[in-house]
Design a protein around this motif. Structure first.
Motif, PDB file in Angstrom:
ATOM      1  N   UNK A  33       0.874  -1.220  -0.074  1.00 55.91           N
ATOM      2  CA  UNK A  33       0.139   0.049   0.046  1.00 55.91           C
ATOM      3  C   UNK A  33       0.820   1.241  -0.063  1.00 55.91           C
ATOM      4  N   UNK A  34       1.818   1.184   0.749  1.00 48.37           N
ATOM      5  CA  UNK A  34       2.953   2.379   0.797  1.00 48.37           C
ATOM      6  C   UNK A  34       3.625   2.640  -0.444  1.00 48.37           C
ATOM      7  N   UNK A  35       3.487   1.503  -1.524  1.00 47.51           N
ATOM      8  CA  UNK A  35       4.080   1.775  -2.792  1.00 47.51           C
ATOM      9  C   UNK A  35       3.149   1.664  -3.636  1.00 47.51           C
ATOM     10  N   UNK A  36       1.823   1.909  -3.660  1.00 46.75           N
ATOM     11  CA  UNK A  36       0.907   1.866  -4.714  1.00 46.75           C
ATOM     12  C   UNK A  36       0.975   2.559  -5.632  1.00 46.75           C
ATOM     13  N   UNK A  37       1.509   3.879  -5.553  1.00 42.50           N
ATOM     14  CA  UNK A  37       1.864   4.676  -6.779  1.00 42.50           C
ATOM     15  C   UNK A  37       2.624   4.018  -7.711  1.00 42.50           C
ATOM     16  N   UNK A  38       3.680   3.482  -7.296  1.00 38.29           N
ATOM     17  CA  UNK A  38       4.579   2.693  -8.124  1.00 38.29           C
ATOM     18  C   UNK A  38       3.746   1.406  -8.860  1.00 38.29           C
ATOM     19  N   UNK A  39       3.034   0.727  -8.260  1.00 39.45           N
ATOM     20  CA  UNK A  39       2.327  -0.443  -8.895  1.00 39.45           C
ATOM     21  C   UNK A  39       1.303   0.173  -9.798  1.00 39.45           C
ATOM     22  N   UNK A  40       0.807   1.164  -9.445  1.00 38.69           N
ATOM     23  CA  UNK A  40      -0.185   1.631 -10.530  1.00 38.69           C
ATOM     24  C   UNK A  40       0.425   2.180 -11.660  1.00 38.69           C
ATOM     25  N   UNK A  41       1.414   2.852 -11.633  1.00 38.01           N
ATOM     26  CA  UNK A  41       2.325   3.404 -12.621  1.00 38.01           C
ATOM     27  C   UNK A  41       2.913   2.401 -13.463  1.00 38.01           C
ATOM     28  N   UNK A  42       3.233   1.301 -12.923  1.00 38.65           N
ATOM     29  CA  UNK A  42       3.806   0.354 -13.556  1.00 38.65           C
ATOM     30  C   UNK A  42       2.626  -0.759 -14.195  1.00 38.65           C
ATOM     31  N   UNK A  43       1.576  -0.513 -13.964  1.00 37.44           N
ATOM     32  CA  UNK A  43       0.404  -1.290 -14.253  1.00 37.44           C
ATOM     33  C   UNK A  43       0.423  -2.787 -13.812  1.00 37.44           C
ATOM     34  N   UNK A  44       1.220  -2.765 -12.463  1.00 37.87           N
ATOM     35  CA  UNK A  44       1.120  -4.044 -12.096  1.00 37.87           C
ATOM     36  C   UNK A  44      -0.129  -4.578 -11.312  1.00 37.87           C
TER      37      UNK A  44
END
Length: 770
Positions: A709-720
């Motif tokens: 959750x703390x890295x949600x932005x990265x996972x969303x940007x990466x389409x993961x």
């Protein structure tokens, strides 16, 4: 009573008593509320003009009109209701009809339909109306969230203490007896002397030399050394750091960098504190850049001696523990100069005081004075003015000078020799975070026990509830509880790796130790701040200890290596390993690697996976680890590609690394996140007791999902992941915090913190000690 007479004359007004009570309950009715009620009354066509006039006076009384008696109305309503026959969602007008029926014995009048027909105008006033009259009927989930003991605390304590359980109990027994009684540092000199005397107590019981070979009075047990340092941190962090400086940094530098002659001459005296010493590495002008240190050790072959010299003020040794008062001998890191040639940094044993405590000629020592914290440690600066020491003062395991006056080393590479020598720091990078984690455990125990008993607010018209029952309070503390357990198992892992190290493992161990040190000490700072705030004003009182824990551990993010610099070291190590993995494999190996990455991407980024919100999937250990690994691998490969592109475009490699620093820190963070999760999962999987395994599993799930959750932005940007999945993860984090709440107190009690180390906040609340 005037209202009773009015109701006898106009019984239909009984219908509106609950409404009047509700709008006047706080003795203030806003114009908007008055307009709302008047609008509703205007729909009641059956009311006579006189009845409407009375109601309007009740809603909007004029000068000289007495407010309606609320206690009387409350009594009438309560007498008219029975819990068995009253639905919880009953609205105000329906309550009024029950009051009317109870007093008039009439139940079927033509106006009743009109009375209820327009009650929706009252809107939010109807919500949970019944609790205003019978607050004891409220039965909320939040009221019933209580501490329960679903597992055996002693078993979990045993799991945490592991093979060092006996030693840890010995140390805690000393703490409980008051030998290291927690105290304030009012008088600086007195406090420093007390801390010194505490270290002497430890040395007298054999804990100072516990990691040294038995021939020098020790037990050859490095795990035990860390267990002692971690455990005495419960009592006083200055004592823990002074212990670490004396028996760890100073003693271990002699053991690791010296040879048998040094061991015979010094180790026993160091372990018994007969010879207090310093670890003098950091300089004013060069902190983390050890290779750039400027203190000189000039070799004089004619006398076979070294001249230790500080060439300018910025080359002075600074922040050196044990220097201001107690140190007699210092391990001094200086660049060895032979025949005007710089042969790199080596370590030398330099006397700085005699046994009477007098500073020796050529040595200048100044006290660093009061600090933010750790004032029981006598930090100082040291300058040398052409101090001559004999050849044997060189710690010559990795660097020596031949009888002919030539430099020699068993390690031919200058870089490799330098980093091998710095391996002495790895031990400190394990001890410091273990001490910091102890501070986290104390603060979490204080804040969670306080939150379990401290009641504040509650449902409207209901009893106050413990603040730990509030979802936001759980969100503030329980993820940090999960991170504390995660750090505990990760630190056990790196301790074991360090103790069982081989030369081939050392580079990886150094990187992991650096990263876990940074992660854990940053987490210590964040945890203590959250715990302080979660305790409100009580957390600000010195008597409750969080202030000292915050001040004492603040420096943990800096010493033994600044955390940001350490994370850059981790990233560089990862890039080196990444490069070597391609350098050492043939063409087909590269093809297979790329193919494996493609399979991982296809599997984990398919349309079903990126949107999967099933609970079983979200709580799956394999999903967690794969998610961490994907972030780690993607960041590493993209950083490597970015650096290569910048360098290929003609940018200087130093500038390229500088441009990519933020990216490289993310590489390091993702790597350490994965290491910590992996070790937490492995620790959970080997637990035999079912109840302990269940609660540790929930903590591990929370740690994983909170990190994602703390890295949600990265996972969303990466389409993961897609938004629907990140939202589901956030919801699951909330749910896990709620579920773990019942176990939160026993989980901190499993730390087995001595009661006299807890401050007095829990004693005032009559909370039983762990």
């Amino acid at each position: 009573m005037e209202i009773a007479q009015t109701l006898d004359t106009h019984p239909r007004l009984y219908i509106f008593l609950p409404l009047m009570y509700l709008i006047w309950e706080d003795q203030q009715v806003s114009p908007a509320e008055q307009d709302l009620v008047i609008q509703y009354l205007s729909t009641q066509d059956y009311l006579a003009d006189e009845e409407k006039a009375i109601l309007l006076k009740w809603v909007r009384p004029g000068p000289g009109f007495d407010l309606i008696p609320l206690p009387y109305i409350l009594e009438q309503v309560r007498l008219s209701l029975e819990k068995v026959t009253t639905p919880i969602d009953i609205n105000l007008i329906e309550i009024g009809l029950k009051v009317y029926t109870a007093h008039t014995r009439k139940s079927s009048l033509s106006f009743l339909n009109t009375a209820t027909k327009y009650q929706n105008i009252l809107g939010v006033l109807n919500h949970e109306a019944i609790y205003h009259f019978y607050p004891e009927w409220r039965d909320t989930q939040s009221q019933h969230a209580i501490t329960t003991y679903t597992f055996d605390i002693r078993l979990l304590t045993g799991i945490l203490h592991g093979m060092q359980a006996g030693l840890i109990k010995e140390i805690k027994d000393l703490i409980k007896k008051g030998l290291f009684e927690y105290t304030q540092d009012g008088d600086l000199l007195e406090y420093r002397q007390r801390v010194y005397s505490w270290c002497q107590i430890l040395a007298d019981r054999g804990y100072g030399s516990i990691s040294y070979p038995s021939i020098y009075g020790g037990c050859d047990d490095m795990r035990a050394y860390y267990a002692v340092m971690e455990t005495i941190s419960y009592a006083d962090l200055s004592m823990a750091i002074k212990y670490g400086v004396q028996f760890g940094l100073f003693g271990m530098s002699v053991m690791a960098l010296g040879t048998e002659k040094h061991h015979r001459q010094y180790l026993q005296d160091i372990g018994t504190l007969k010879l207090p010493g310093c670890f003098a590495m950091t300089e004013t002008g060069h902190g983390s850049n050890v290779k750039g240190l400027e203190t000189e050790a000039i070799y004089d072959h004619s006398t076979r001696s070294f001249i230790i010299h500080t060439p300018h003020p910025d080359a002075q040794k600074e922040y050196i523990g044990n220097a201001a008062l107690h140190g007699q001998l210092a391990t001094v890191f200086a660049k060895m100069i032979i025949a005007e040639k710089d042969c790199g940094v080596s370590a030398f044993l330099v006397p700085i005081r005699n046994t009477s405590g007098e500073v020796l000629p050529g040595v200048t020592i100044e006290d660093c004075g009061r600090k933010m914290g750790l004032n029981g440690v006598d930090n100082g600066t040291i300058r040398f003015d052409h101090v001559t020491i004999p050849y044997d003062a060189l710690l010559d395991r990795f660097a020596a000078i031949t009888p002919e006056g030539e430099f020699k080393s068993s390690i031919l590479s200058d870089n490799r020799r330098f980093f091998t020598m710095l391996g002495t720091l790895v031990g400190g990078r394990i001890g410091v975070p273990r001490s910091g984690l102890t501070a986290c455990k104390i603060a979490l125990a204080i804040a969670i026990k306080y939150g379990d008993r401290r009641k504040q607010f509650g449902p409207d018209q209901g009893e106050e509830i413990p603040i730990l029952n509030y979802r936001m309070h759980q969100r503030r503390l329980i993820p940090y509880l999960a991170k504390a357990y995660a750090c505990h198992f990760a630190l056990q892992y790196i301790t074991d790796r360090f103790v069982l190290r081989t030369e081939d493992d050392m580079q990886e161990i150094e990187a992991i130790a650096a990263g876990i040190k940074a992660y854990t000490t940053w987490n210590t700072t964040a945890t203590l701040q959250e715990c302080r705030e979660a305790c409100g004003g009580k957390g600000y009182l010195t008597e409750n200890r969080i202030d000292d824990l915050k001040n004492d551990t603040d420096i943990y993010t800096t010493f033994e290596g600044d955390n940001t610099v350490l994370m850059q070291l981790v990233a560089k190590s990862r890039l080196t390993e990444f490069k070597q993995s391609f350098h050492n494999i043939n063409f087909m190996g590269v093809i297979n690697y790329v193919a494996a990455q493609a399979v991982t991407t296809i599997t984990q980024k398919n349309p079903l996976a990126v949107r999967n919100t099933d609970e079983a999937h979200l709580l799956d250990f394999e999903f967690h680890l794969n998610t961490f690994k994907y972030r780690e691998q993607d960041l590493l490969s993209s950083a490597a590609k970015r650096l290569k592109r910048l360098i290929d475009e003609g940018m200087d490699s130093f500038d390229a690394f500088n441009v990519c620093q933020h990216h490289l820190i993310q590489v390091a963070e993702a790597y350490i996140d994965r290491i910590i999760l992996q070790q937490f999962q492995l620790a959970v999987q080997i637990v035999q007791d079912r109840d302990c395994k269940n609660v540790l599993t929930k903590l591990c799930e929370l740690f994983a999902l909170f990190t994602i959750e703390s890295n949600n932005g990265w996972y969303l940007e990466s389409n993961y992941m897609e938004g629907v999945k990140t939202k589901a993860i956030r919801k699951m984090v909330n749910q896990l915090c709620w579920e773990i709440r019942q176990d939160a107190v026993p989980l901190v009690e499993s730390f087995d913190i001595p009661e006299n180390c807890m401050g007095i906040i829990t004693k005032k609340l009559h909370i039983n000690p762990a």
